[in-house]
Motif scaffolding. Structure first.
Motif, PDB file in Angstrom:
ATOM      1  N   ALA A 181      -7.887  30.756   8.197  1.00 13.76           N
ATOM      2  CA  ALA A 181      -8.005  29.799   6.815  1.00 13.76           C
ATOM      3  C   ALA A 181      -7.939  30.428   6.001  1.00 13.76           C
ATOM      4  O   ALA A 181      -8.917  32.122   6.070  1.00 13.76           O
ATOM      5  N   GLU A 182      -7.346  30.690   4.297  1.00 11.64           N
ATOM      6  CA  GLU A 182      -8.114  31.131   3.483  1.00 11.64           C
ATOM      7  C   GLU A 182      -9.502  31.663   2.842  1.00 11.64           C
ATOM      8  O   GLU A 182     -10.086  32.023   2.534  1.00 11.64           O
ATOM      9  N   ALA A 183      -9.949  29.904   3.199  1.00 14.11           N
ATOM     10  CA  ALA A 183     -11.136  29.964   3.289  1.00 14.11           C
ATOM     11  C   ALA A 183     -12.379  31.098   4.272  1.00 14.11           C
ATOM     12  O   ALA A 183     -13.234  31.377   4.158  1.00 14.11           O
ATOM     13  N   ASP A 184     -12.356  31.039   5.120  1.00 10.31           N
ATOM     14  CA  ASP A 184     -12.456  31.987   6.201  1.00 10.31           C
ATOM     15  C   ASP A 184     -12.467  34.035   5.928  1.00 10.31           C
ATOM     16  O   ASP A 184     -13.070  34.393   5.811  1.00 10.31           O
ATOM     17  N   LEU A 185     -11.979  33.899   4.433  1.00 11.55           N
ATOM     18  CA  LEU A 185     -11.733  35.597   4.036  1.00 11.55           C
ATOM     19  C   LEU A 185     -12.802  35.264   2.750  1.00 11.55           C
ATOM     20  O   LEU A 185     -12.141  36.554   1.601  1.00 11.55           O
ATOM     21  N   VAL A 186     -12.849  34.259   2.124  1.00 11.59           N
ATOM     22  CA  VAL A 186     -13.189  34.441   1.072  1.00 11.59           C
ATOM     23  C   VAL A 186     -15.068  35.353   0.835  1.00 11.59           C
ATOM     24  O   VAL A 186     -14.875  36.396  -0.322  1.00 11.59           O
ATOM     25  N   ALA A 187     -15.397  35.462   1.607  1.00 15.36           N
ATOM     26  CA  ALA A 187     -16.157  36.487   2.045  1.00 15.36           C
ATOM     27  C   ALA A 187     -15.892  37.721   3.292  1.00 15.36           C
ATOM     28  O   ALA A 187     -16.266  37.452   4.579  1.00 15.36           O
ATOM     29  N   ARG A 188     -15.814  38.824   2.316  1.00 15.96           N
ATOM     30  CA  ARG A 188     -14.829  39.919   3.374  1.00 15.96           C
ATOM     31  C   ARG A 188     -15.201  40.999   3.050  1.00 15.96           C
ATOM     32  O   ARG A 188     -16.021  41.100   1.880  1.00 15.96           O
ATOM     33  N   VAL A 189     -15.520  42.324   3.520  1.00 13.35           N
ATOM     34  CA  VAL A 189     -15.635  43.581   3.037  1.00 13.35           C
ATOM     35  C   VAL A 189     -14.277  44.024   2.272  1.00 13.35           C
ATOM     36  O   VAL A 189     -13.454  43.929   2.881  1.00 13.35           O
ATOM     37  N   VAL A 190     -14.428  44.648   1.155  1.00 13.94           N
ATOM     38  CA  VAL A 190     -13.470  44.562   0.526  1.00 13.94           C
ATOM     39  C   VAL A 190     -13.487  46.612   0.657  1.00 13.94           C
ATOM     40  O   VAL A 190     -12.116  47.209  -0.470  1.00 13.94           O
ATOM     41  N   SER A 191     -14.263  47.026   0.348  1.00  9.77           N
ATOM     42  CA  SER A 191     -14.643  48.158   0.782  1.00  9.77           C
ATOM     43  C   SER A 191     -15.256  49.027   1.183  1.00  9.77           C
ATOM     44  O   SER A 191     -16.609  48.281   1.370  1.00  9.77           O
ATOM     45  N   THR A 192     -15.296  50.412   1.620  1.00  8.77           N
ATOM     46  CA  THR A 192     -16.461  50.902   1.965  1.00  8.77           C
ATOM     47  C   THR A 192     -16.590  52.033   1.480  1.00  8.77           C
ATOM     48  O   THR A 192     -15.430  52.614   1.957  1.00  8.77           O
ATOM     49  N   ASP A 193     -17.969  52.913   1.592  1.00 11.89           N
ATOM     50  CA  ASP A 193     -18.073  54.082   1.717  1.00 11.89           C
ATOM     51  C   ASP A 193     -18.852  54.884   3.064  1.00 11.89           C
ATOM     52  O   ASP A 193     -19.452  54.233   3.309  1.00 11.89           O
ATOM     53  N   GLU A 194     -17.792  55.535   2.727  1.00 10.32           N
ATOM     54  CA  GLU A 194     -18.418  56.664   4.039  1.00 10.32           C
ATOM     55  C   GLU A 194     -19.920  56.854   4.308  1.00 10.32           C
ATOM     56  O   GLU A 194     -20.577  57.495   3.000  1.00 10.32           O
ATOM     57  N   PRO A 195     -20.298  56.903   5.040  1.00 13.59           N
ATOM     58  CA  PRO A 195     -21.612  57.669   5.180  1.00 13.59           C
ATOM     59  C   PRO A 195     -22.251  59.298   5.680  1.00 13.59           C
ATOM     60  O   PRO A 195     -20.638  59.666   5.842  1.00 13.59           O
ATOM     61  N   GLU A 196     -22.969  59.673   5.002  1.00 12.29           N
ATOM     62  CA  GLU A 196     -23.997  60.399   5.181  1.00 12.29           C
ATOM     63  C   GLU A 196     -23.008  61.385   6.507  1.00 12.29           C
ATOM     64  O   GLU A 196     -23.481  60.538   7.440  1.00 12.29           O
ATOM     65  N   PRO A 197     -22.642  62.280   7.001  1.00 14.13           N
ATOM     66  CA  PRO A 197     -22.607  62.760   8.142  1.00 14.13           C
ATOM     67  C   PRO A 197     -23.887  62.350   8.854  1.00 14.13           C
ATOM     68  O   PRO A 197     -24.930  63.179   8.889  1.00 14.13           O
ATOM     69  N   ASP A 198     -24.007  61.606  10.157  1.00 13.03           N
ATOM     70  CA  ASP A 198     -25.402  61.720  10.928  1.00 13.03           C
ATOM     71  C   ASP A 198     -26.179  60.720  10.380  1.00 13.03           C
ATOM     72  O   ASP A 198     -27.224  60.944  10.625  1.00 13.03           O
TER      73      ASP A 198
END
Length: 326
Positions: A181-198
């Motif tokens: 359902a669309e309601a299940d996608l209201v809170a979702r990850v829209v972008s991700t910043d890659e962590p620094e190595p290790d």
């Protein structure tokens, strides 16, 4: 039947705590007449991941696929997991006690109207099904009886060692595309910043952690502590005050508002051991505290303690390690 949500790394491998959860599931299976164990992954898994899960005793790998599963959405993951649970008739649904694992299982428990046991360390039997879990940030243990038609739980990190099964599972891959359902996608990850190595996960998975608190004195007071981490192949963990003062970055913080660790050895130096910090390190198997205050909470709770200034004790430890290694 037992259903285990398996989280994967950026490289598509099963993370250690999920492999621990599957190992825990095998113990539950053995106690309950060798019930089959199925895994649920998000996104279609690689052949290597399926083979790995099979080596841990997994019968089937249910892969949740489709547009709803291209990024993390706790409610959507729970909906997909419930779909698989209903298809398979699983009476025990579980995950590792990670932020995502706890969130997804909370959604599952709420939607199926059953209780959830978070951060389980052990179980005492299946009839009745009684588990021991961490509460109050790990400062106390609680026995909880799960009597619902479906048991929902998460396994505390490092509650068991991840071990492959003596008899591998079939590792059959089943691709699932449940309707979300669309309601299940209201809170979702829209972008991700890659962590620094290790930086991502190194502290929580480390078997040896050297801790540092206000006793370090300043941002320049970590030289000997960093040498000790290098000598021991350890990670550095710090108290909240250290990050608040800007001496070290937040990803190194251990505690209620930081990372929770379960190393074989934790060496907190100059850390008083307030309850907020203890919540993050209480699962450590052995604690060697270094502190000038004999009555500090960390000292009284530690397995062993050295009473002294970390700036004198730590260099002495480093020198002795170097001497013994020649």
């Amino acid at each position: 039947m037992i259903l285990v949500l398996v989280e994967t790394s950026l490289e598509g491998e099963a993370v250690e705590v999920s492999r621990e959860a599957v190992t825990f599931a095998r113990a539950l299976s053995a106690a309950g007449g060798d019930r089959p164990i199925d895994a649920v992954t998000v996104g279609e898994p690689s052949a290597d991941l399926v083979a790995t899960l099979a080596s841990y005793g997994v019968r089937r790998v249910h892969a949740l696929t489709g547009d709803a599963f291209t990024s993390y959405a706790g409610a959507a993951w729970a909906s997909g997991l419930i779909s698989v649970q209903e298809q398979t008739g699983a009476d025990l649904v579980m995950a590792a006690g990670t932020p995502r694992g706890n969130e997804v299982m909370a959604h599952v428990a709420a939607r199926t109207d059953v209780a959830m046991a978070a951060n389980v360390l052990a179980f005492e039997g299946l009839d009745p099904f009684v588990v021991t879990r961490q509460v109050v940030g790990g400062a106390a243990l609680e026995e909880m009886r799960l009597g619902d038609r479906v048991a929902v739980l998460t396994v505390a990190g490092h509650a068991v060692e991840p071990r492959r099964a003596e008899t591998p599972g079939a590792g059959e891959l089943v691709v699932e595309t449940p309707s979300i359902a669309e309601a299940d996608l209201v809170a979702r990850v829209v972008s991700t910043d890659e962590p620094e190595p290790d930086l991502s996960g190194a502290l929580t998975s480390s078997r040896v952690v050297v801790g540092a608190g206000r006793g370090a004195g300043s941002a320049d007071g970590f030289t000997d502590l960093l040498e000790l981490t290098d000598l021991l192949g350890a990670s550095l963990g710090v108290s909240r005050v250290v990050t608040s003062l800007g001496w070290r970055p937040h990803h190194e913080q251990v505690g209620q508002t930081g990372s929770r660790i379960s190393p074989d050895l934790y060496i907190p130096c100059g850390i008083s051991g307030a309850i907020q910090h203890w919540a993050g390190c209480a699962s450590s198997k052995t604690i060697l505290a270094v502190n000038t205050d004999v009555d500090a909470p960390m000292v009284t709770k530690a397995t062993y303690a050295v009473i002294g200034d970390l700036h004198e004790v730590v260099p002495a430890i480093n020198a002795e390690i170097r001497r013994r290694r020649g």
